[in-house]
Design an enzyme around this catalytic site. Sequence first.
Site, PDB file in Angstrom:
ATOM      1  N   GLU A   1      -9.784  -6.469   7.388  1.00 43.72           N
ATOM      2  CA  GLU A   1      -9.853  -5.018   7.606  1.00 43.72           C
ATOM      3  C   GLU A   1      -9.073  -4.331   6.484  1.00 43.72           C
ATOM      4  O   GLU A   1      -7.884  -4.641   6.281  1.00 43.72           O
ATOM      5  CB  GLU A   1      -9.203  -4.695   8.964  1.00 43.72           C
ATOM      6  CG  GLU A   1      -9.487  -3.314   9.475  1.00 43.72           C
ATOM      7  CD  GLU A   1      -8.572  -3.006  10.662  1.00 43.72           C
ATOM      8  OE1 GLU A   1      -8.156  -1.858  10.785  1.00 43.72           O
ATOM      9  OE2 GLU A   1      -8.267  -3.937  11.423  1.00 43.72           O
TER      10      GLU A   1
ATOM     11  N   HIS B   1       0.858  -1.189   0.000  1.00 49.04           N
ATOM     12  CA  HIS B   1       0.000   0.000   0.000  1.00 49.04           C
ATOM     13  C   HIS B   1       0.898   1.243   0.000  1.00 49.04           C
ATOM     14  O   HIS B   1       1.868   1.294   0.759  1.00 49.04           O
ATOM     15  CB  HIS B   1      -0.898  -0.019   1.243  1.00 49.04           C
ATOM     16  CG  HIS B   1      -1.858   1.115   1.279  1.00 49.04           C
ATOM     17  ND1 HIS B   1      -2.974   1.162   0.464  1.00 49.04           N
ATOM     18  CD2 HIS B   1      -1.856   2.265   1.996  1.00 49.04           C
ATOM     19  CE1 HIS B   1      -3.625   2.293   0.701  1.00 49.04           C
ATOM     20  NE2 HIS B   1      -2.966   2.975   1.623  1.00 49.04           N
TER      21      HIS B   1
END
Length: 193
Positions: A146, A112
Amino acid sequence: MSSPLQIAILLSGRGSNFQAILNNCLNGTLNATISCVFSNKPEAKGLETATANQIDTIAISPNDFPNFDDYEKAVLTELQKYPIDLVVCAGYMRILGPTLLNAFPNKIINIHPSLLPKFKGLNAQKQALEAGETEAGCTVHYVNDELDGGPIILQKKVPVLENDTVESLSDRILEQEHIAYSEAIQQLINQGG
Ligand code: GRF
């Protein structure tokens, strides 16, 4: 030397992180092999890179299924045809649902473009700029249920410069992503896969 780690790549587009990992598999920096490349987008450039390197590709669009779980079940059926020790999301722009998460427990990682837990979700580099950060970077992490919230494996930082645009900052982070992802995979190999 132990046998190479078998990697499945999941991607949706350009595939520069995939290419960087592949380079390190080919030049022997990484004791790993890419067993297949999957994309939810049949037109993804990363699939062309895979084909050019004689790596099997799988393309399945979620649009062809009545619901997301049926899509993931179809993806899993195809992935299970390959030896897979680690699933590497490299610009895979879909959330992973329980079908894939449960099939590869603690074996799915992602990269990310932010210093998580800051700036989860889309446009992380833009979020960092708008927040006036002086430092940005990338994070390799385990994938769980999540969004961008799984345990962190490794991070790399870059400075945010005064005249940075989203593009210039993204480029600086991407350079580090290409290093970070292979380092993180090597770290997992050293820990026993
Ligand atoms: C990267 O910035 C990665 O961090 C994010 O999506 C982008 C994928 O780029 N998850 P590429 O397809 O690997 O070039």
